[in-house]
Design an enzyme around this catalytic site. Structure first.
Site, PDB file in Angstrom:
ATOM      1  N   GLU A  24       1.517  -7.673  -1.569  1.00 28.45           N
ATOM      2  CA  GLU A  24       3.399  -7.005  -1.735  1.00 28.45           C
ATOM      3  C   GLU A  24       4.837  -7.735  -2.227  1.00 28.45           C
ATOM      4  O   GLU A  24       5.357  -7.325  -3.158  1.00 28.45           O
ATOM      5  CB  GLU A  24       2.860  -6.368  -0.014  1.00 28.45           C
ATOM      6  CG  GLU A  24       2.391  -5.955   0.460  1.00 28.45           C
ATOM      7  CD  GLU A  24       2.487  -5.896   1.693  1.00 28.45           C
ATOM      8  OE1 GLU A  24       3.898  -5.621   2.244  1.00 28.45           O
ATOM      9  OE2 GLU A  24       1.543  -5.847   2.354  1.00 28.45           O
ATOM     10  N   SER A  57      -5.265  -2.073  -2.868  1.00 27.26           N
ATOM     11  CA  SER A  57      -5.421  -3.306  -3.249  1.00 27.26           C
ATOM     12  C   SER A  57      -6.278  -3.776  -3.385  1.00 27.26           C
ATOM     13  O   SER A  57      -6.990  -5.170  -3.293  1.00 27.26           O
ATOM     14  CB  SER A  57      -4.586  -4.304  -2.456  1.00 27.26           C
ATOM     15  OG  SER A  57      -4.533  -4.232  -1.217  1.00 27.26           O
ATOM     16  N   HIS A  58      -7.409  -3.422  -2.746  1.00 31.99           N
ATOM     17  CA  HIS A  58      -9.008  -3.403  -2.311  1.00 31.99           C
ATOM     18  C   HIS A  58     -10.275  -2.351  -3.027  1.00 31.99           C
ATOM     19  O   HIS A  58     -11.482  -2.691  -3.101  1.00 31.99           O
ATOM     20  CB  HIS A  58      -9.574  -4.004  -1.130  1.00 31.99           C
ATOM     21  CG  HIS A  58      -8.806  -4.643  -0.449  1.00 31.99           C
ATOM     22  ND1 HIS A  58      -8.982  -6.748  -0.980  1.00 31.99           N
ATOM     23  CD2 HIS A  58      -7.895  -4.948   0.679  1.00 31.99           C
ATOM     24  CE1 HIS A  58      -7.707  -7.082   0.383  1.00 31.99           C
ATOM     25  NE2 HIS A  58      -8.302  -6.439   0.909  1.00 31.99           N
ATOM     26  N   HIS A 116     -15.072 -13.957  -3.307  1.00 30.63           N
ATOM     27  CA  HIS A 116     -13.561 -13.075  -2.691  1.00 30.63           C
ATOM     28  C   HIS A 116     -14.389 -12.124  -1.716  1.00 30.63           C
ATOM     29  O   HIS A 116     -14.410 -10.076  -2.297  1.00 30.63           O
ATOM     30  CB  HIS A 116     -13.324 -11.784  -4.292  1.00 30.63           C
ATOM     31  CG  HIS A 116     -12.117 -10.981  -3.990  1.00 30.63           C
ATOM     32  ND1 HIS A 116     -12.091  -9.154  -3.366  1.00 30.63           N
ATOM     33  CD2 HIS A 116     -11.012 -11.609  -3.880  1.00 30.63           C
ATOM     34  CE1 HIS A 116     -10.778  -9.208  -3.557  1.00 30.63           C
ATOM     35  NE2 HIS A 116      -9.888  -9.901  -3.305  1.00 30.63           N
ATOM     36  N   ARG A 120      -9.345  -3.618  -8.881  1.00 27.48           N
ATOM     37  CA  ARG A 120     -10.450  -5.261  -8.429  1.00 27.48           C
ATOM     38  C   ARG A 120     -10.621  -4.995  -9.694  1.00 27.48           C
ATOM     39  O   ARG A 120     -11.424  -5.998  -9.874  1.00 27.48           O
ATOM     40  CB  ARG A 120     -11.025  -5.305  -7.636  1.00 27.48           C
ATOM     41  CG  ARG A 120     -10.014  -6.024  -6.083  1.00 27.48           C
ATOM     42  CD  ARG A 120      -8.619  -7.280  -6.159  1.00 27.48           C
ATOM     43  NE  ARG A 120      -8.178  -7.413  -4.930  1.00 27.48           N
ATOM     44  CZ  ARG A 120      -7.282  -8.629  -4.773  1.00 27.48           C
ATOM     45  NH1 ARG A 120      -6.897  -9.044  -6.474  1.00 27.48           N
ATOM     46  NH2 ARG A 120      -6.923  -8.405  -4.154  1.00 27.48           N
ATOM     47  N   LEU A 157     -11.227  -7.686   5.665  1.00 30.64           N
ATOM     48  CA  LEU A 157     -12.044  -7.554   6.402  1.00 30.64           C
ATOM     49  C   LEU A 157     -12.668  -6.305   7.266  1.00 30.64           C
ATOM     50  O   LEU A 157     -13.228  -6.159   8.493  1.00 30.64           O
ATOM     51  CB  LEU A 157     -11.343  -8.566   7.543  1.00 30.64           C
ATOM     52  CG  LEU A 157     -11.535 -10.116   6.871  1.00 30.64           C
ATOM     53  CD1 LEU A 157     -10.785 -11.418   8.111  1.00 30.64           C
ATOM     54  CD2 LEU A 157     -12.458 -10.695   6.276  1.00 30.64           C
TER      55      LEU A 157
END
Lengths: 335, 335
Positions: free
Chosen positions: A187, A46-47, A119, A51, A123
């Site tokens: 999710e 998802s990162h 964005h 994207r 982290l």
């Protein structure tokens, strides 16, 4: 699902080229592409390249500065502020790390307030990078309003992750990076798409009632993990990544976006502690390992980040498999 | 239940006298009594006079130093360490606050590592005290092993609270102080005593199975709030209040106690940030209030600490009601 196999280096080149073709200069494109491929390598999809269309649209809309030139300023002996110049976060992170480490080494503890960036994303990369250099690190950031306050019904806080990293002896750092929300936004969206239900703890509908229907949660509000305690953390993170450093609350960030649904603009607070300056320079690593061994001695446990590290070890050789549709979409962005 | 009504000042005198009669010098007795009555005033009974017999037994056993003279040392420009001299935490807190504030004002951010102290207890008093002086503050501490790591069955982490405080405009600070465990240890003990069940999320039995029987949880292990995420926080707090500052892990603290079941010896880490040095000195209070108003605009919400503040406003006039049995027990300690 049809997929395309790519080595990490080919995937990086693809990302880099796409960003260069779409309004980013080399410095910005390299930082963003590096971060995306780092996520792919750790299988945090998802990162990752997923994207790209969104990142490109942010630059094309004129909201995000593809030629950002972040600058660091020292506000106090232990406090740095980086203005991201309206660009994506990865370049800010790249530029900010060295001054933050120098400051933390000198002061024992230092803070870096990132402002005016788009964005912030996961982290773990920035906290892990600090722990690889021996620091104990925290990171906090907001996003758009998705999570209701304890007792409330409407979205107010971001999913507001907190990252933490601790250096280990002869091993990759211990890192966790977890949303204050019970479930990641993505999710819930995926559950909605696939027709699955979500746990009752994930969120509430617009009527404030718990539900297992992800579509209803998406119209209502997510909940903090563990109920009111997760909501307290979400509030804390709003304060640290917003008011403290002169940046947006999640609700302000959404207003600023003006309905474009592009990448959120906002802030991030990072704290770096030099464990060698906290009174136990010869013990802290050993004592940390004692804790980790005690965890792993129990059957059924693993340490946060173990899965990412296992993925990283694999993808270094195997490369990644990109959905063919996404691969085509990225290529189309360069047509 | 038969109770004895006491004004706050009479309750303080009772506590002070009891501690003076039981091996504490005036400085230590005043600090501990002050903290106990502060808890009574806020109706946090589990940190109030209820603790007196336990506190007294700690001193009488020779484990806890009733004549402690805590000392502060500066380890780095932004890092202080206080040696509590084997006494109870409240005197250390009292002595440490001024140097920590001075350091945070000078540096923008500062850490204070408390070591060699007994029974850190609630974290809201020390974080609230810092926020009353304008600081944003964090506190972290361990205890004895009660909480299982994610996926495990045996107690390893303390209930490990984290405190956070944020200064407010013309109002008491926003403060929360929450265990990483789903439920406080004391609540589970009280449920066991009263024959009530506990939520399934509270803990597991020795077999690793979830249970609603508090007696089984007490033999097994508590769980982190929100599952693995709370367990991650518990692990983080173990690292910060233990290895980082050269103090015990919760498992080490229990070993050190040697089966006495007295107050735990250990460490605490406090971070103080001066919001005036983070780039938005004229905005942070206002922006924080904007967030709090947005929370309170939603029906059914309240801010963390609201109940404590309401209690404090009441007990200032009404005084407190002490269970007669506890009152007698305290008097017996002075016979």
């Amino acid at each position: 699902m049809s997929t395309v196999k790519l080595s990490l280096s080919d995937a990086y080149d693809l990302a880099l080229e796409c960003l260069l073709h779409n309004g980013c200069n080399r410095e910005n494109a390299e930082a963003v592409a590096g971060r995306m491929i780092q996520a792919e390598a750790d299988r945090c999809y998802s990162h990752g390249l997923f994207r790209m269309p969104w990142y490109v649209s942010g630059v094309k809309s004129g909201r995000v500065n593809g030629h950002a030139s972040p600058t660091v300023e020292r506000l106090a002996p232990g406090v740095l502020r980086m203005d991201g110049d309206g660009g994506y976060a990865p370049l800010g992170h790249r530029v900010g790390q060295a001054p933050l480490m120098a400051c933390a080494r000198e002061q024992g503890i230092a803070a870096l307030a990132y402002v005016n960036m788009f964005h912030i994303a996961a982290l773990w990369p920035e906290t892990e990078a600090l722990a690889e250099e021996g620091f104990c690190a925290f990171a906090f950031t907001g996003s758009y309003p998705y999570v209701a306050p304890a007792g409330g019904k409407s979205p107010l806080f971001g999913t507001n992750p907190m990252g933490f990293a601790w250096p280990r002896k002869d091993r990759p750092p211990l890192v966790f990076d977890q949303a204050s929300a019970a479930m990641a936004r993505g999710e819930i969206q995926i559950a909605a798409r696939d027709g699955h239900s979500v746990p009752e703890t994930a969120g509430i509908g617009p009527d404030g009632e718990t539900t297992t229907d992800p579509n209803v949660v998406l119209k209502g509000a997510q909940l903090g993990f563990g109920g009111y305690k997760g909501a307290s953390l979400a509030m804390m993170i709003e304060l640290l990544a917003g008011p403290l450093i002169g940046e947006f609350l999640s609700i302000e960030s959404q207003q600023d976006d003006g309905g474009l649904k592009g990448p959120p603009k906002g802030g991030e607070l990072i704290l770096a502690l030099d464990p060698a300056r906290f009174g136990a320079p010869d013990e802290y690593l050993e004592r940390g390992e004692r804790l980790f061994h005690a965890v792993l001695d129990q059957e059924g446990t693993r340490l946060p980040g173990d899965r990412r590290h296992a993925s990283r070890a694999e993808t270094r050789h195997s490369g990644i498999e990109l959905p063919a549709r996404l691969h085509r979409e990225i290529q189309d962005l360069m047509a």
